[in-house]
Design a protein around this motif. Structure first.
Motif, short mmCIF file in Angstrom:
data_model
loop_
_atom_site.label_atom_id
_atom_site.label_comp_id
_atom_site.label_asym_id
_atom_site.label_seq_id
_atom_site.Cartn_x
_atom_site.Cartn_y
_atom_site.Cartn_z
N THR A 59 0.82 -1.22 0.00
CA THR A 59 0.00 0.00 0.00
C THR A 59 0.85 1.26 0.00
N TYR A 60 1.92 1.25 0.82
CA TYR A 60 2.67 2.49 1.04
C TYR A 60 3.91 2.61 0.16
N THR A 61 4.04 1.73 -0.84
CA THR A 61 5.16 1.80 -1.78
C THR A 61 4.63 2.13 -3.17
N ALA A 62 5.22 3.13 -3.80
CA ALA A 62 4.75 3.53 -5.12
C ALA A 62 5.24 2.56 -6.19
N GLU A 63 4.63 2.64 -7.35
CA GLU A 63 5.05 1.83 -8.50
C GLU A 63 6.55 2.02 -8.74
N LYS A 64 7.18 0.95 -9.22
CA LYS A 64 8.62 0.91 -9.50
C LYS A 64 9.49 0.86 -8.24
N GLY A 65 8.84 0.79 -7.09
CA GLY A 65 9.59 0.65 -5.84
C GLY A 65 9.99 -0.80 -5.61
N SER A 66 10.42 -1.12 -4.39
CA SER A 66 10.82 -2.50 -4.12
C SER A 66 10.34 -2.97 -2.75
#
Ligand code: ADP
Length: 227
Positions: A124-131
């Motif tokens: 939920t708290y990680t944006a796209e392209k994150g890990s």
């Protein structure tokens, strides 16, 4: 809990039945409505489950049904379940597990719920392209599971309260309108009932790491001599 769950089961059951028995005769927006009902009732079910867990914790009636499980396999299966959702958001998912099975005494359903809750937050708290990284390691007495994300992080001022009931950090409102701030409280309680711990480290804009610690059982565990 029966009185809360039964009406909801009926809503879910008949929504599903309506969709399946319509046999293609529903219009696209009507199918859409049914999907919205199904999604809403699924969320309501999760909220109810959390409220039930809270009252069990407070009444001291949250009892674990513990059995020996191989922690490594348990986490591998959990990672496989979550992989499609995580990758669908184009988040890089890295899983690092040891070769050994690592036996722990656990209530598999409760532990699954607690760890899934950490993964759900990471997602939920990680944006796209994150890990998101899932790492298991151990020493002679404990297993450690780390869930690390490259998400929004938790402000220093909010960190002392993150495991309190109904607490929601200020920076999350755009990410999760529906959160109610109960997941981490229940997850920590579940870990503690297992004789373990749940801790957190986080930095705004960098990400968060949640660490679950559980006692190992069997030959790997070294029993301390009483002092
Ligand atoms: P919620 O249902 O609101 O997600 P939780 O108890 O699981 O409830 O989490 C409490 C609050 O902690 C969240 O509202 C959010 O502000 C913060 N939080 C939890 N996990 C993370 C994470 N991985 N990254 C950033 N913030 C987090």
């Amino acid at each position: 809990s029966h009185e809360l769950r039964t009406p909801l089961t009926i809503v879910k059951l008949y929504t599903d039945l309506l969709k399946r028995s319509a046999n293609g005769s529903l219009q696209e927006d009507q199918v859409n409505y049914l999907e919205k009902i199904a999604k809403g009732s699924g969320e309501l079910e999760e909220h109810i489950q959390k409220m039930i867990s809270i009252s069990e914790i407070q009444a001291g009636t949250l009892h674990l049904k513990q059995a020996e499980i191989p922690f490594t396999t348990f986490i591998r299966e959990l990672a496989n379940e979550w992989q499609p959702q995580i990758e669908a958001k184009e988040i890089f998912f890295a899983v690092q597990l040891p070769e050994v099975p690592l036996p722990v005494s656990a209530d598999a359903n409760r532990l699954h719920w607690a760890i899934a809750n950490l993964l759900e937050n990471a997602l939920t708290y990680t944006a796209e392209k994150g890990s998101i990284q899932l790492t298991v390691h151990h020493d002679n007495e404990h297993v450690y599971l780390r869930v690390t994300d490259s998400g929004i992080g938790i402000a220093h001022a909010d960190q002392p309260f993150i495991f309190e009931r109904f607490f929601r950090a200020k920076n999350d409102m755009n990410y999760n309108e529906r959160g109610i701030g109960l997941g981490l409280y229940i997850a920590r309680e579940i870990l503690q009932l297992h004789g373990g711990r749940l801790t957190m480290e986080s930095k705004v804009g960098v990400g968060s790491t949640f660490t679950c610690t559980l006692p190992l059982i069997g030959e790997t565990a070294v029993t301390k001599e009483p002092v």
